[in-house]
Design a protein around this motif. Structure first.
Motif, short mmCIF file in Angstrom:
data_model
loop_
_atom_site.label_atom_id
_atom_site.label_comp_id
_atom_site.label_asym_id
_atom_site.label_seq_id
_atom_site.Cartn_x
_atom_site.Cartn_y
_atom_site.Cartn_z
N LEU A 18 28.16 -36.30 -7.63
CA LEU A 18 29.11 -35.57 -6.80
C LEU A 18 29.74 -34.41 -7.56
O LEU A 18 29.91 -33.31 -7.02
CB LEU A 18 30.20 -36.52 -6.29
N LYS A 23 29.21 -31.17 -5.20
CA LYS A 23 30.38 -30.30 -5.06
C LYS A 23 30.06 -28.85 -5.38
O LYS A 23 30.44 -27.95 -4.63
CB LYS A 23 31.52 -30.82 -5.94
N THR A 119 25.60 -40.63 -3.23
CA THR A 119 26.63 -39.85 -2.53
C THR A 119 27.89 -40.65 -2.29
O THR A 119 28.82 -40.17 -1.65
CB THR A 119 26.11 -39.33 -1.18
N LYS A 122 28.03 -41.27 1.65
CA LYS A 122 28.07 -40.12 2.54
C LYS A 122 26.79 -39.97 3.37
O LYS A 122 26.81 -39.35 4.43
CB LYS A 122 28.31 -38.82 1.75
N SER A 238 30.44 -30.94 3.34
CA SER A 238 31.58 -31.38 2.53
C SER A 238 32.86 -30.63 2.87
O SER A 238 33.91 -31.23 3.06
CB SER A 238 31.26 -31.20 1.04
N SER A 239 32.78 -29.30 2.91
CA SER A 239 33.98 -28.49 3.10
C SER A 239 34.23 -28.21 4.58
O SER A 239 33.33 -28.31 5.42
CB SER A 239 33.84 -27.16 2.35
#
Length: 289
Positions: A18, A23, A119, A122, A238-239
């Motif tokens: 991650l 990330k 993950t 995830k 993710s974002s």
């Protein structure tokens, strides 16, 4: 165009994956994302697929060069799954199966793959897709419409995948209101598309048992070096920016583009191509500063 090889790793912890790859959105080949002891690696093969689903009708996809004005290319025909498997094992062919739902038709097959989920929970294990292709078949350079992270595991054959970050969309001549490029990155025409000279990306070659992590929003061009098949699973963006882009693509942009194409037809496509070229020219100027 400059391509760097994608590194391969194994035995990475979730925390490190991650932090180091997901990330910062950096592609990597995971050698043990799919447990090598999974039943799929022992019992899956074309003969087995013919027995359990050989009579299933499948949509066949071909070259996407003729459908640059569309979000997704249309199937070029249908056959039984068994006949398709016979086709790709008999000779090279551009014919592919795209987002094939064998794992939905035979949901028990999902239990044949055991994931080492780096993950931290995830990935959407319940939403796998299968991709089959003949030797030499390709998938055009594109971004996945939902902006998900993708983990694509090769089970048979070899794939070569070229990857480019979202930030290079203009240099790749992204078609506005669509999710693919109008250029052929395999055989770049630098005179017609000079922006490609400034593109920097990665090249991944994945073999059976290996999994390529494709970060959210990354471009990918796929070529089947041999006939074969793979399974992909996804993880949600993710974002909040990536989530908004995915929602906008699925709910707004795709339908807007379909409407404009139906109304203005070829004029709409010419407008988009012109806009892509103008954006690329501006991106080239920024590269020269």
């Amino acid at each position: 165009m400059i391509l760097s090889p994608v590194q391969k790793i194994k035995n990475i912890s979730s925390q490190e994956f991650l932090r180091t790859y997901l990330k910062p959105a950096k592609p990597i080949i995971l050698e043990d994302f799919a447990d090598p002891e999974s039943p799929a690696f022992k019992k899956w093969n074309y003969d087995y697929f013919k027995v359990i689903a050989g009579e299933q009708k499948v949509n066949i996809y071909g070259s996407e060069i003729e459908s640059l004005d569309r979000v997704a290319s249309k199937p070029i025909g249908q056959s039984t799954f068994a006949d398709y498997l016979d086709l790709i094992t008999s000779s090279p062919t551009e014919h592919r199966l795209f987002l094939f739902n064998l794992l939905s038709i035979k949901p028990e097959l999902k239990n044949d793959i055991h994931y080492r989920d780096v993950t931290d929970g995830k990935i959407l294990k319940w939403l796998p897709f299968m991709f089959f292709g003949g030797e030499g078949s390709i998938t055009r350079n594109h971004v996945d419409i939902d902006m998900s992270h993708v983990f694509i595991t090769q089970f048979q054959g070899i794939k070569r995948i070229w990857l480019f970050p979202w930030e290079q969309s203009d240099l790749l001549y992204k078609l506005p209101y669509n999710f693919h490029s109008i250029t052929n990155v395999k055989e770049p025409d630098y005179d017609a598309f000079p922006g490609l000279k400034y593109v920097k990306g990665y090249e991944a070659v994945i073999k059976p048992g290996e999994t390529l992590y494709i970060p959210s929003g990354w471009w990918h061009y796929i070529q089947y070096e041999t006939e074969g098949y793979s399974v992909s699973v996804r993880a949600l963006p993710s974002s909040w920016l990536e989530k908004w882009r995915g929602f906008k693509n699925l709910v707004l942009i795709r339908h807007f583009d379909n409407m404009m194409r139906n109304v203005f037809k070829e004029r709409w496509f010419r407008f988009k191509v012109g806009k892509a070229v103008r954006k690329a020219n501006r991106a080239i100027k920024r590269q020269k500063l």
